[in-house]
Structures are given as structure tokens and as C-alpha cells.
Design a protein around this motif. Structure first.
Motif, PDB file in Angstrom:
ATOM      1  N   UNK A  49       0.855  -1.181   0.000  1.00 14.56           N
ATOM      2  CA  UNK A  49       0.000   0.000   0.000  1.00 14.56           C
ATOM      3  C   UNK A  49       0.892   1.232   0.000  1.00 14.56           C
ATOM      4  N   UNK A  50       0.486   2.233  -0.742  1.00 17.23           N
ATOM      5  CA  UNK A  50       1.286   3.454  -0.826  1.00 17.23           C
ATOM      6  C   UNK A  50       0.394   4.675  -0.760  1.00 17.23           C
ATOM      7  N   UNK A  51       0.969   5.761  -0.252  1.00 17.34           N
ATOM      8  CA  UNK A  51       0.346   7.079  -0.303  1.00 17.34           C
ATOM      9  C   UNK A  51       1.221   7.929  -1.214  1.00 17.34           C
ATOM     10  N   UNK A  52       0.697   8.267  -2.382  1.00 18.80           N
ATOM     11  CA  UNK A  52       1.466   9.071  -3.321  1.00 18.80           C
ATOM     12  C   UNK A  52       1.645  10.487  -2.776  1.00 18.80           C
ATOM     13  N   UNK A  53       2.547  11.233  -3.395  1.00 15.66           N
ATOM     14  CA  UNK A  53       2.845  12.571  -2.893  1.00 15.66           C
ATOM     15  C   UNK A  53       1.638  13.507  -2.974  1.00 15.66           C
ATOM     16  N   UNK A  54       0.678  13.188  -3.834  1.00 20.41           N
ATOM     17  CA  UNK A  54      -0.532  14.015  -3.931  1.00 20.41           C
ATOM     18  C   UNK A  54      -1.636  13.529  -2.989  1.00 20.41           C
ATOM     19  N   UNK A  55      -1.318  12.528  -2.160  1.00 17.86           N
ATOM     20  CA  UNK A  55      -2.278  12.007  -1.198  1.00 17.86           C
ATOM     21  C   UNK A  55      -3.094  10.828  -1.690  1.00 17.86           C
ATOM     22  N   UNK A  56      -2.944  10.476  -2.959  1.00 18.85           N
ATOM     23  CA  UNK A  56      -3.665   9.322  -3.481  1.00 18.85           C
ATOM     24  C   UNK A  56      -3.173   8.053  -2.813  1.00 18.85           C
ATOM     25  N   UNK A  57      -4.081   7.138  -2.577  1.00 12.71           N
ATOM     26  CA  UNK A  57      -3.747   5.869  -1.923  1.00 12.71           C
ATOM     27  C   UNK A  57      -3.982   4.721  -2.899  1.00 12.71           C
ATOM     28  N   UNK A  58      -3.026   3.809  -2.933  1.00 11.58           N
ATOM     29  CA  UNK A  58      -3.123   2.634  -3.794  1.00 11.58           C
ATOM     30  C   UNK A  58      -2.817   1.389  -2.991  1.00 11.58           C
ATOM     31  N   UNK A  59      -3.517   0.308  -3.302  1.00 12.11           N
ATOM     32  CA  UNK A  59      -3.319  -0.967  -2.626  1.00 12.11           C
ATOM     33  C   UNK A  59      -3.040  -2.053  -3.655  1.00 12.11           C
ATOM     34  N   UNK A  60      -2.282  -3.039  -3.234  1.00  9.99           N
ATOM     35  CA  UNK A  60      -2.160  -4.252  -4.030  1.00  9.99           C
ATOM     36  C   UNK A  60      -3.513  -4.948  -4.037  1.00  9.99           C
ATOM     37  N   UNK A  61      -3.845  -5.586  -5.139  1.00 12.02           N
ATOM     38  CA  UNK A  61      -5.148  -6.248  -5.242  1.00 12.02           C
ATOM     39  C   UNK A  61      -5.339  -7.280  -4.122  1.00 12.02           C
ATOM     40  N   UNK A  62      -4.258  -7.908  -3.718  1.00 16.10           N
ATOM     41  CA  UNK A  62      -4.346  -8.984  -2.727  1.00 16.10           C
ATOM     42  C   UNK A  62      -4.744  -8.494  -1.342  1.00 16.10           C
ATOM     43  N   UNK A  63      -4.612  -7.199  -1.085  1.00 19.35           N
ATOM     44  CA  UNK A  63      -4.919  -6.694   0.257  1.00 19.35           C
ATOM     45  C   UNK A  63      -6.097  -5.732   0.279  1.00 19.35           C
ATOM     46  N   UNK A  64      -6.647  -5.420  -0.870  1.00 13.85           N
ATOM     47  CA  UNK A  64      -7.779  -4.485  -0.923  1.00 13.85           C
ATOM     48  C   UNK A  64      -8.936  -4.991  -0.069  1.00 13.85           C
ATOM     49  N   UNK A  65      -9.477  -4.103   0.744  1.00 13.74           N
ATOM     50  CA  UNK A  65     -10.579  -4.461   1.615  1.00 13.74           C
ATOM     51  C   UNK A  65     -10.145  -5.059   2.931  1.00 13.74           C
ATOM     52  N   UNK A  66      -8.851  -5.389   3.060  1.00 14.60           N
ATOM     53  CA  UNK A  66      -8.354  -5.988   4.305  1.00 14.60           C
ATOM     54  C   UNK A  66      -7.343  -5.089   5.011  1.00 14.60           C
ATOM     55  N   UNK A  67      -6.538  -4.385   4.247  1.00 13.61           N
ATOM     56  CA  UNK A  67      -5.482  -3.538   4.812  1.00 13.61           C
ATOM     57  C   UNK A  67      -5.834  -2.066   4.602  1.00 13.61           C
ATOM     58  N   UNK A  68      -5.400  -1.232   5.537  1.00 13.58           N
ATOM     59  CA  UNK A  68      -5.606   0.209   5.432  1.00 13.58           C
ATOM     60  C   UNK A  68      -4.311   0.931   5.778  1.00 13.58           C
ATOM     61  N   UNK A  69      -3.854   1.780   4.865  1.00 19.74           N
ATOM     62  CA  UNK A  69      -2.666   2.585   5.117  1.00 19.74           C
ATOM     63  C   UNK A  69      -3.113   3.968   5.568  1.00 19.74           C
ATOM     64  N   UNK A  70      -2.380   4.542   6.517  1.00 18.51           N
ATOM     65  CA  UNK A  70      -2.690   5.889   6.972  1.00 18.51           C
ATOM     66  C   UNK A  70      -1.416   6.555   7.459  1.00 18.51           C
TER      67      UNK A  70
END
Length: 122
Positions: A49-70
Motif C-alpha cells: 500500500x502506498x500514499x502518493x505525494x498528492x495524497x492518493x492511496x493505492x493498494x495491491x489487489x491482494x490486500x484491498x478491503x483488508x489492509x488500510x494505510x494511513x
């Protein structure tokens, strides 16, 4: 110079939860991207999971819905809440801060923590 220290890893049964923390010391820039990555034995490092410099958040498909980055800017700390853990989540987890818009898995770019082990058993 930025130093990153991960914590929160450990052993947990499948279905359980963990929260990883990554404390940053030194000056961090708002133009940086921040992310969590994993590396299992014998495998390539992967984006979790990453937070881009513009604040956008992206997750690997395998963790979507299970992991949360903050990220808590006041505490200079990056988090990864991991729920519904599966055996295949077992790996060393690394946090990174990079002077880029989008984070990359390449370890020579930016700053990386030492890693924290997550082990999920069935």
C-alpha cells in the motif's frame, strides 16, 4: 537524512489483525510518497500500500478491503492496519519514504526501514 523504524509485527493466526507502525525521524517532505512493501523468502519485493505525494492511496489487489494505510503527520508516523490476515500475508514488511510522486519497490531509492516480520499461521 530520514530514518524509519517499523514496529508491530509478530505472529498471528489466520483471520487475526495486526497494526504496523513506521516512525520517521529527520525532516520529511510533503512531496514524498510513503509506502508499505513486503518481501517473502525467495521472492521479489512487492508493493502492499502506498500514499502518493498528492495524497492518493493505492493498494495491491491482494490486500484491498483488508489492509488500510494511513499517516499521522503530527506524529510523523505511517501505519498499516492489517485485518483478516491470511497465511500468504506472511513476509517481512518494510516502510519507505521516497522523493517521488509514486513509490517504487527499488531499495536504492529513498529511505527504508529495517523491516518487521509478520507471520500468519492457520
Amino acid at each position: 537524512q530520514v530514518q524509519l523504524v517499523e514496529s508491530g509485527g509478530g505472529s498471528v493466526q489466520a483471520g487475526g489483525s495486526l497494526r504496523l507502525s513506521c516512525a520517521a525521524s529527520g525532516y520529511t517532505y510533503s512531496s514524498y510518497c510513503y509506502g508499505w512493501f513486503l518481501q517473502a523468502p525467495g521472492k521479489e519485493r512487492e508493493v502492499v500500500a502506498v500514499i502518493d505525494s498528492d495524497g492518493s492511496i493505492r493498494y495491491a489487489d491482494s490486500v484491498k478491503g483488508r489492509f488500510t494505510i494511513s499517516k499521522d503527520n503530527a506524529k510523523n508516523t505511517l501505519y498499516l492496519q492489517m485485518n483478516s490476515l491470511k497465511r500468504e500475508d506472511t513476509a517481512m514488511y518494510y516502510c519507505a519514504a521516497q522523493p517521488r510522486r509514486h513509490c517504487t519497490v527499488h531499495p536504492e531509492i529513498g529511505y527504508w526501514g529495517q523491516g518487521t516480520q509478520v507471520t500468519v499461521s492457520s
